[in-house]
Enzyme design. Structure first.
Site, short mmCIF file in Angstrom:
data_model
loop_
_atom_site.label_atom_id
_atom_site.label_comp_id
_atom_site.label_asym_id
_atom_site.label_seq_id
_atom_site.Cartn_x
_atom_site.Cartn_y
_atom_site.Cartn_z
N ALA A 280 -7.63 -1.93 7.51
CA ALA A 280 -7.88 -2.50 6.04
C ALA A 280 -7.11 -1.76 4.99
O ALA A 280 -6.34 -0.82 5.51
CB ALA A 280 -9.44 -1.86 6.12
N ASP A 281 -7.21 -2.28 3.80
CA ASP A 281 -6.38 -1.45 2.82
C ASP A 281 -7.25 -1.60 1.44
O ASP A 281 -7.65 -2.82 1.16
CB ASP A 281 -5.10 -2.18 2.70
CG ASP A 281 -4.13 -1.30 1.62
OD1 ASP A 281 -3.78 -0.28 1.98
OD2 ASP A 281 -3.99 -1.67 0.41
N THR A 282 -7.38 -0.59 0.75
CA THR A 282 -8.29 -0.75 -0.45
C THR A 282 -7.25 -0.13 -1.56
O THR A 282 -6.58 0.66 -1.34
CB THR A 282 -9.37 0.57 -0.08
OG1 THR A 282 -10.39 -0.01 0.88
CG2 THR A 282 -10.28 0.19 -1.45
#
Length: 188
Positions: free
Chosen positions: A70-72
């Site tokens: 994931a990447d936020t």
């Protein structure tokens, strides 16, 4: 539920805690990945691009597990804010967010049986006007350097500064658990 074991490619304690709260079986495995991205992508495309890039590092090393990456990112007025590089940079970011609405975008990639399944979630976050003292105190007492946009929603600045959220709370924490669960139970 027949969800395979998850390889979580994230050192984020917040993502790990969310998976624990979901009662999912997972193991943390980290690989270094260049998180740069091409110019011209939307915030949603950037988050998904980086999440997939992280999953590609595992392509040849997994069996029946699911690799979860994931990447936020935080986006305000078209500007993407990643993690701050210094405390002064964190203060600058929080001043940009103060009194305004910004977007939190999390891109997610699930790698399973050689297939990449990507998706994203977007939440609107409304901050009240924060004083420089509140911002500086937060940056001094907490660890904002590992957080997109320099803040954690579950920490003091989030608790005293966020007026409203449109969208998923867990997305702002760093993993849209509702969408993740729906994707996991439908893996083929």
């Amino acid at each position: 539920m027949n969800i395979p074991k998850i390889i979580l490619a994230s050192k984020s304690p917040r993502r790990q805690e969310l998976l624990r709260l979901m009662d999912l079986d997972f193991e943390v495995v980290l690989k270094e990945v260049d998180e740069s991205y091409p110019d011209g992508l939307t915030p949603q495309e950037v988050a998904v691009y980086i999440a997939r890039k992280k999953a590609e590092a595992f392509d040849q090393t997994i069996n029946d597990e699911v690799v979860l990456t994931a990447d936020t990112i935080v986006c305000i007025d078209g500007l993407i804010l990643g993690k701050p590089e210094t405390p002064a940079h964190a203060i600058e970011m929080l001043q940009m967010l103060s009194g305004k609405v910004h977007l939190v975008v999390t891109g997610v990639c699930l790698l399973h049986n050689g297939k990449y399944n990507t998706f994203f979630d977007v939440s609107e976050v409304f901050f009240r006007q924060l004083s420089l003292e509140e911002i500086t105190s937060y940056v001094t007492e907490y660890s904002p350097l590992d957080k997109a946009g320099s803040y954690g929603i579950q920490e003091r600045i989030g608790l005293i500064g966020i007026v409203r959220i449109n969208g998923s709370y867990t997305n702002v924490v760093g993993l849209p658990t509702e969408k993740l669960y729906a994707q996991l139970i439908n893996l083929k």
